[in-house]
Design an enzyme around this catalytic site. Structure first.
Site, PDB file in Angstrom:
ATOM      1  N   SER A  12       0.901  -1.201  -0.050  1.00 39.04           N
ATOM      2  CA  SER A  12      -0.125   0.040   0.133  1.00 39.04           C
ATOM      3  C   SER A  12       0.962   1.318   0.121  1.00 39.04           C
ATOM      4  O   SER A  12       0.337   2.342  -0.535  1.00 39.04           O
ATOM      5  CB  SER A  12      -0.829   0.193   1.220  1.00 39.04           C
ATOM      6  OG  SER A  12      -0.024  -0.329   2.386  1.00 39.04           O
TER       7      SER A  12
ATOM      8  N   HIS B 240      -0.613   6.185   6.514  1.00 37.20           N
ATOM      9  CA  HIS B 240      -0.114   5.880   4.939  1.00 37.20           C
ATOM     10  C   HIS B 240       0.497   7.229   4.676  1.00 37.20           C
ATOM     11  O   HIS B 240      -0.159   8.226   4.749  1.00 37.20           O
ATOM     12  CB  HIS B 240      -1.154   5.314   4.231  1.00 37.20           C
ATOM     13  CG  HIS B 240      -1.355   3.828   4.457  1.00 37.20           C
ATOM     14  ND1 HIS B 240      -1.864   3.141   5.347  1.00 37.20           N
ATOM     15  CD2 HIS B 240      -0.855   2.692   3.652  1.00 37.20           C
ATOM     16  CE1 HIS B 240      -1.646   1.693   5.190  1.00 37.20           C
ATOM     17  NE2 HIS B 240      -1.029   1.437   4.150  1.00 37.20           N
TER      18      HIS B 240
END
Length: 296
Positions: free
Chosen positions: A51, A276
């Site tokens: 990711s 993230h």
């Protein structure tokens, strides 16, 4: 034709010499043209990884593979745009090293299938999901941090050296094995693996934005440092290029203010996929990779 012969007959020796010189000069560009065209051909670039490579949470999302939460503004796309490469992006959120060889989701092929002998450049971040260690540590330490209202070191007290031990014993060899497989599938390619950008500062966190107890901040910081060292050693062992994102991301962790941080916090962030990289982080990872590989 008669007029042309007359003109040639009237041309003296200097004229002939000049004509020969011009003819020779004209040949040089035509002979070099194929080489120039080859140098201008787009670099054949394959992006692998998890990711952090996919840019999960950064909009717009690549609708051709919605399960992977892949962004069209992830660092592979930024690199490809800036250097004019021909990109095959098979990054996928949640990927670990097993998904290089096996199908991650129905219809999501093993990532190694994107490679060939003609591949010239490969990039990735991988290893953070292996054995469930890194993501599990963040989730579990976060839950314990909330339960303790940010006090003490409940995560370290419960798990001790377990996470670090798993990274060293399991994740490290798995990453090295994955890199060797990449080189076998793409033997002519430059292979680069990026370290993970800093998520937490070394000592003092930012509870509750990052719901980690104060005493567990250095504990998780050390764990990420161990993971990045494992990635770097795997790169060195396989003649791959390590892109030192952790060093470049100092002062850009999830506890920094908006506009400075490269990673979004668990609470009060801007990304729907928390903890993230944001678009700024993905762009920074792209710039650093281009600089490290001297791509222009």
């Amino acid at each position: 034709m008669s007029a042309r012969r007359t003109a040639l007959a009237l041309c003296l020796a200097p004229c002939l010499a000049l004509s020969m010189l011009l003819a020779t000069a004209a040949v040089v560009p035509s002979q070099a043209a194929p080489g120039e065209q080859e140098r201008r051909a787009p670099l054949r670039y394959v992006a692998l990884g998890d990711s952090y490579s996919a840019g999960s949470g950064v909009v717009p999302i690549d609708v051709t593979s919605p399960m992977c939460l892949r962004s069209t503004r992830n660092y592979p796309n930024v690199i490809a745009e800036r250097i004019g490469a021909r990109l095959n992006d098979v990054t996928c959120g949640g990927a670990d090293t097993t998904h290089y060889r096996t199908e991650q989701y129905p219809g999501v092929a093993p990532q190694l299938e994107a490679l060939s002998r003609n591949t010239q450049l490969v990039t990735m971040t991988i290893g953070g999901n292996d054995s469930g260690v890194f993501i599990s540590s963040i989730l579990q330490c976060g839950a314990l941090g909330i339960a303790s209202a940010g006090r003490g070191s409940p995560c370290q007290d419960r798990y001790g050296n377990d996470f670090v031990r798993t990274v060293r014993r399991t994740t490290a060899p798995d990453v090295e094995k994955a890199l060797r497989a990449v080189h076998r599938k793409a033997p002519r390619a430059t292979v680069a693996i990026l370290g993970y950008p800093r998520i937490l500062p070394p000592k003092r966190g930012c509870f509750p934005q990052m719901p980690v107890a104060r005493g567990d901040v250095p504990y998780l910081f050390k764990l990420q440092k161990v993971l990045n060292k494992a990635v770097r050693r795997a790169a060195d062992a396989t003649d791959s290029v390590y892109v030192n994102v952790p060093r470049a991301s100092r002062g850009h962790d999830a506890c920094q203010v908006r506009g400075r941080r490269w990673v979004e916090p668990a609470l009060l962030g801007t990304n729907p996929v928390v903890v993230h990289p944001n678009s700024r982080g993905e762009s920074a990872m792209a710039r650093l990779t281009i600089r490290t590989l001297d791509l222009g």
